[in-house]
Design a protein around this motif. Structure first.
Motif, short mmCIF file in Angstrom:
data_model
loop_
_atom_site.label_atom_id
_atom_site.label_comp_id
_atom_site.label_asym_id
_atom_site.label_seq_id
_atom_site.Cartn_x
_atom_site.Cartn_y
_atom_site.Cartn_z
N MET A 1 0.82 -1.19 0.00
CA MET A 1 0.00 0.00 0.00
C MET A 1 0.87 1.26 0.00
N LYS A 2 2.05 1.16 0.66
CA LYS A 2 2.95 2.31 0.67
C LYS A 2 3.46 2.60 -0.74
N LYS A 3 3.65 1.55 -1.55
CA LYS A 3 4.06 1.76 -2.94
C LYS A 3 3.01 2.57 -3.69
N TYR A 4 1.75 2.21 -3.47
CA TYR A 4 0.66 2.91 -4.15
C TYR A 4 0.62 4.37 -3.75
N LEU A 5 0.79 4.65 -2.47
CA LEU A 5 0.80 6.02 -1.97
C LEU A 5 1.96 6.79 -2.58
N LEU A 6 3.11 6.15 -2.70
CA LEU A 6 4.27 6.79 -3.30
C LEU A 6 4.02 7.09 -4.77
N GLU A 42 -4.96 10.77 -2.79
CA GLU A 42 -3.87 10.58 -1.82
C GLU A 42 -4.42 10.50 -0.40
N ILE A 43 -5.36 11.38 -0.07
CA ILE A 43 -5.96 11.41 1.26
C ILE A 43 -6.75 10.14 1.52
N GLU A 44 -7.59 9.75 0.58
CA GLU A 44 -8.41 8.55 0.76
C GLU A 44 -7.54 7.29 0.86
N THR A 45 -6.47 7.24 0.09
CA THR A 45 -5.56 6.10 0.15
C THR A 45 -4.92 6.00 1.53
N LEU A 46 -4.45 7.13 2.04
CA LEU A 46 -3.85 7.14 3.37
C LEU A 46 -4.86 6.71 4.43
N ALA A 47 -6.05 7.26 4.40
CA ALA A 47 -7.09 6.91 5.39
C ALA A 47 -7.45 5.43 5.29
N ASN A 48 -7.51 4.91 4.07
CA ASN A 48 -7.89 3.50 3.88
C ASN A 48 -6.82 2.52 4.32
N THR A 49 -5.60 2.99 4.54
CA THR A 49 -4.56 2.09 5.05
C THR A 49 -4.65 1.91 6.56
N TRP A 72 -18.50 17.59 2.20
CA TRP A 72 -19.15 16.60 1.33
C TRP A 72 -19.37 15.30 2.08
N SER A 73 -18.45 14.99 3.00
CA SER A 73 -18.54 13.73 3.73
C SER A 73 -17.68 13.82 4.98
N TYR A 74 -17.67 12.73 5.73
CA TYR A 74 -16.79 12.60 6.88
C TYR A 74 -15.88 11.40 6.61
N LEU A 75 -14.60 11.61 6.73
CA LEU A 75 -13.60 10.60 6.45
C LEU A 75 -13.27 9.86 7.75
N LEU A 76 -13.33 8.53 7.70
CA LEU A 76 -13.03 7.71 8.88
C LEU A 76 -11.60 7.22 8.79
N TYR A 77 -10.92 7.19 9.93
CA TYR A 77 -9.54 6.69 9.99
C TYR A 77 -9.21 6.33 11.42
N SER A 78 -8.07 5.68 11.60
CA SER A 78 -7.65 5.34 12.95
C SER A 78 -6.26 5.90 13.21
N THR A 79 -5.86 5.83 14.45
CA THR A 79 -4.56 6.34 14.86
C THR A 79 -3.42 5.40 14.49
N SER A 80 -3.69 4.38 13.68
CA SER A 80 -2.63 3.48 13.22
C SER A 80 -1.79 4.12 12.12
N ILE A 81 -2.25 5.24 11.58
CA ILE A 81 -1.51 5.96 10.54
C ILE A 81 -1.00 7.28 11.12
N THR A 83 -1.64 10.48 11.79
CA THR A 83 -2.86 11.29 11.80
C THR A 83 -2.56 12.76 11.54
N ASN A 84 -1.40 13.24 11.98
CA ASN A 84 -1.04 14.64 11.69
C ASN A 84 -0.94 14.88 10.20
N GLU A 85 -0.31 13.95 9.49
CA GLU A 85 -0.19 14.08 8.03
C GLU A 85 -1.57 14.09 7.38
N LEU A 86 -2.41 13.14 7.77
CA LEU A 86 -3.75 13.06 7.19
C LEU A 86 -4.54 14.33 7.47
#
Length: 130
Positions: A1-6, A42-49, A72-81, A83-86
């Motif tokens: 997934m990091k490759k995709y983000l890159l 980029e944002i959605e990819t990061l959140a989805n990881t 437009w929406s609310y983006l869900l994510y966890s603290t496993s990424i 979070t400051n970057e996101l």
């Protein structure tokens, strides 16, 4: 997934560096829309990881800027990424979309997007509760 983000980040940088300009030297609406789309991906990819478990916390953030007001929406994510970057990327995106909407006179529906009352972890994924 990091490759995709890159890859997404590299494509974004290429588009920004070599973006086509109109004959009068101004950035077009299409150029700006492309830039927003790349940043959104980029944002959605990061959140989805992100994953959730007993050592992480699920969160949500307002995502996008409707011309009529609100997200437009609310983006869900966890603290496993990171979070400051996101959160910083979302802040940049929301600001750019607001400027885009104003500059180009974009219209939207004025429906209010319901904000989650909570976010819970189910099967290692954050799920909104309304």
């Amino acid at each position: 997934m990091k490759k995709y983000l890159l890859i997404v980040l590299v494509l974004y940088l290429i588009v920004v560096a070599f973006k086509c300009e109109s004959d009068d030297g101004l950035v077009t609406q299409e150029d700006e829309q492309t830039e927003l789309s790349i940043l959104k991906t980029e944002i959605e990819t990061l959140a989805n990881t992100s994953i959730c478990n007993e050592t992480t916390t699920c969160k949500f953030i307002a995502f996008g800027d409707k011309p009529c007001g609100g997200p437009w929406s609310y983006l869900l994510y966890s603290t496993s990424i990171n979070t400051n970057e996101l959160e910083n990327l979302v802040e940049v995106y929301n600001k750019k979309e607001k400027e885009y909407n104003t500059k180009w006179g974009v219209m939207s529906n004025c429906a209010i997007v319901t904000m989650p009352t909570n976010v819970e972890c189910e099967n290692n994924h954050c799920v909104a509760v309304y």
